[in-house]
Design an enzyme around this catalytic site. Structure first.
Site, PDB file in Angstrom:
ATOM      1  N   GLY A 156       0.802  -1.219   0.000  1.00 32.65           N
ATOM      2  CA  GLY A 156       0.000   0.000   0.000  1.00 32.65           C
ATOM      3  C   GLY A 156       0.833   1.268   0.000  1.00 32.65           C
ATOM      4  O   GLY A 156       2.073   1.231  -0.064  1.00 32.65           O
ATOM      5  N   THR A 192       1.361   3.373   2.379  1.00 28.77           N
ATOM      6  CA  THR A 192       2.182   3.571   3.583  1.00 28.77           C
ATOM      7  C   THR A 192       2.759   2.253   4.086  1.00 28.77           C
ATOM      8  O   THR A 192       3.941   2.157   4.385  1.00 28.77           O
ATOM      9  CB  THR A 192       1.339   4.205   4.718  1.00 28.77           C
ATOM     10  OG1 THR A 192       0.734   5.406   4.229  1.00 28.77           O
ATOM     11  CG2 THR A 192       2.205   4.523   5.935  1.00 28.77           C
ATOM     12  N   GLU A 216      -6.855  -4.221  -6.002  1.00 30.77           N
ATOM     13  CA  GLU A 216      -6.894  -4.207  -4.538  1.00 30.77           C
ATOM     14  C   GLU A 216      -8.306  -4.259  -3.951  1.00 30.77           C
ATOM     15  O   GLU A 216      -8.509  -4.823  -2.870  1.00 30.77           O
ATOM     16  CB  GLU A 216      -6.135  -2.997  -3.977  1.00 30.77           C
ATOM     17  CG  GLU A 216      -6.671  -1.654  -4.389  1.00 30.77           C
ATOM     18  CD  GLU A 216      -5.834  -0.507  -3.811  1.00 30.77           C
ATOM     19  OE1 GLU A 216      -5.791  -0.367  -2.596  1.00 30.77           O
ATOM     20  OE2 GLU A 216      -5.217   0.238  -4.609  1.00 30.77           O
ATOM     21  N   MET A 227      -3.739  11.451   6.742  1.00 33.75           N
ATOM     22  CA  MET A 227      -4.033  12.752   7.353  1.00 33.75           C
ATOM     23  C   MET A 227      -3.656  12.740   8.830  1.00 33.75           C
ATOM     24  O   MET A 227      -3.119  13.724   9.353  1.00 33.75           O
ATOM     25  CB  MET A 227      -5.520  13.081   7.184  1.00 33.75           C
ATOM     26  CG  MET A 227      -5.898  14.405   7.801  1.00 33.75           C
ATOM     27  SD  MET A 227      -7.530  14.921   7.235  1.00 33.75           S
ATOM     28  CE  MET A 227      -7.901  16.189   8.450  1.00 33.75           C
TER      29      MET A 227
HETATM   30  P1  ADP Z   1      -2.175   1.684   2.774  1.00 33.98           P
HETATM   31  O1  ADP Z   1      -2.547   0.401   2.111  1.00 33.98           O
HETATM   32  O2  ADP Z   1      -2.629   2.905   2.038  1.00 33.98           O
HETATM   33  O3  ADP Z   1      -0.747   1.728   3.208  1.00 33.98           O
HETATM   34  P2  ADP Z   1      -3.102   0.945   5.437  1.00 33.98           P
HETATM   35  O4  ADP Z   1      -4.434   0.296   5.623  1.00 33.98           O
HETATM   36  O5  ADP Z   1      -1.922   0.072   5.604  1.00 33.98           O
HETATM   37  O6  ADP Z   1      -3.086   1.734   4.090  1.00 33.98           O
HETATM   38  O7  ADP Z   1      -3.038   2.147   6.479  1.00 33.98           O
HETATM   39  C1  ADP Z   1      -2.001   3.088   6.495  1.00 33.98           C
HETATM   40  C2  ADP Z   1      -2.128   3.907   7.769  1.00 33.98           C
HETATM   41  O8  ADP Z   1      -1.913   3.065   8.905  1.00 33.98           O
HETATM   42  C3  ADP Z   1      -1.103   5.024   7.929  1.00 33.98           C
HETATM   43  O9  ADP Z   1      -1.465   6.189   7.244  1.00 33.98           O
HETATM   44  C4  ADP Z   1      -1.067   5.204   9.427  1.00 33.98           C
HETATM   45  O10 ADP Z   1      -2.065   6.102   9.852  1.00 33.98           O
HETATM   46  C5  ADP Z   1      -1.412   3.826   9.980  1.00 33.98           C
HETATM   47  N1  ADP Z   1      -0.282   3.063  10.563  1.00 33.98           N
HETATM   48  C6  ADP Z   1      -0.442   1.998  11.373  1.00 33.98           C
HETATM   49  N2  ADP Z   1       0.726   1.520  11.781  1.00 33.98           N
HETATM   50  C7  ADP Z   1       1.683   2.302  11.251  1.00 33.98           C
HETATM   51  C8  ADP Z   1       3.097   2.322  11.322  1.00 33.98           C
HETATM   52  N3  ADP Z   1       3.789   1.429  12.044  1.00 33.98           N
HETATM   53  N4  ADP Z   1       3.763   3.252  10.629  1.00 33.98           N
HETATM   54  C9  ADP Z   1       3.099   4.142   9.881  1.00 33.98           C
HETATM   55  N5  ADP Z   1       1.754   4.188   9.790  1.00 33.98           N
HETATM   56  C10 ADP Z   1       1.036   3.286  10.454  1.00 33.98           C
END
Ligand code: ADP
Length: 266
Positions: free
Chosen positions: A8, A10, A70, A123
């Site tokens: 994803g 992040t 996805e 955000m």
């Molecule tokens: P994506 O598929 O867009 O990466 P996720 O469902 O994995 O989305 O969610 C990403 C979000 O999870 C981040 O924006 C943050 O708010 C949160 N998050 C949870 N754990 C972490 C971590 N260890 N580091 C960074 N963000 C995290």
């Protein structure tokens, strides 16, 4: 051994199934090179991929890969988790609170993306940093849990001081709308973060339940890694969903729906 990965914006979520056992892990997507090195050491013929960074990951892998959309992968995995967790739903909305937020209409067979909103985990991290200069996700979300929204957010009951409001007094009338009425309050970082989580959670809930109403269902399932270490976000969303007359459902390991579902798509 079966490996499903949701790379994803992040986080990269990895699900491994081996001899009837399933494991879940997630890593920062910025560590994609290291993730690929590790995956190249695993004993797997074909890795199933999904997510916006799946092409980037596939380029780095030595074994065969197959990629899936996805939204379909998230739906497939979510259906598996719902069944395992004995949550029985017919038609429902599922809201994936990732870096951004994606909203889907689903039943046991299929999903359709019906909306989205840019308030979400990205955000929380980005505005959270602007408010407090905290980059570390754990520290940021730990601090948010200790905050108090009372001096920052204006509720309906604050406006209708000595009279009965026409809607629940507990509803937020204006996120951050109480600040200028309370300039003698000391607005701590924790308070600012709690209010920020409040506006993220309430806006996500609002668009989710409007979709639920449009598509005539009362059930909204919330998934995504944004709930990690953030019970406040979950509480805001669950309470607000209930207050508006809908049923919130939270699925354990819901953040891994896409990675899990990719294993079972063909
Ligand atoms: P994506 O598929 O867009 O990466 P996720 O469902 O994995 O989305 O969610 C990403 C979000 O999870 C981040 O924006 C943050 O708010 C949160 N998050 C949870 N754990 C972490 C971590 N260890 N580091 C960074 N963000 C995290």
């Amino acid at each position: 051994m079966k490996i499903g990965i949701d790379a994803g914006g992040t986080l990269t979520k990895i699900v491994i199934e081996k001899e009837g056992e399933r494991s879940y892990q997630s890593r920062l997507t910025t560590e994609l090179d290291d993730i690929a090195v590790w995956l190249n050491q695993q004993d797997c013929d074909c890795i199933h991929l999904t997510g916006g960074n799946s092409k980037e990951l596939a380029k780095r892998l030595n074994c065969e890969t197959v990629s899936f959309v996805e939204f379909d992968a998230a739906h497939k995995g979510l259906e598996i988790l719902l069944k395992e967790q004995d949550i029985k739903l017919d038609t429902y909305i599922f809201t994936n609170v990732g870096t951004g937020t994606s909203i889907h209409l689903a039943n046991t067979h299929e999903q359709k993306r019906v909306g989205g909103i840019g308030t979400g985990g990205g955000m929380i991290q980005g505005l959270g940093y602007l408010l407090t200069h905290i980059k570390d996700y754990q520290k940021l979300t730990d601090l948010a849990q200790q905050g108090d929204r009372e001096c920052i957010d204006l509720k309906v009951k604050h406006i209708y001081k000595n009279s009965k409001p026409p809607i629940s007094g507990e509803l937020t009338a204006a996120n951050f709308g109480h600040v200028l009425h309370n300039l003698d309050c000391d607005f701590s970082d924790a308070d600012k973060l709690a209010s920020m989580v409040g506006v993220v959670g309430e806006s996500i809930t609002t668009v989710s339940i409007h979709n639920a109403r449009e598509f005539k269902t009362e059930d909204v399932v919330y998934i995504g890694s944004s709930f990690y270490n953030n019970p406040l976000l979950r509480e805001v969303i669950e309470n607000y969903t209930r207050l508006r007359g809908f049923n919130p459902h939270y699925v354990e390991n819901g953040a891994y729906s896409g990675a899990l579902g990719s294993i079972y798509l063909s």
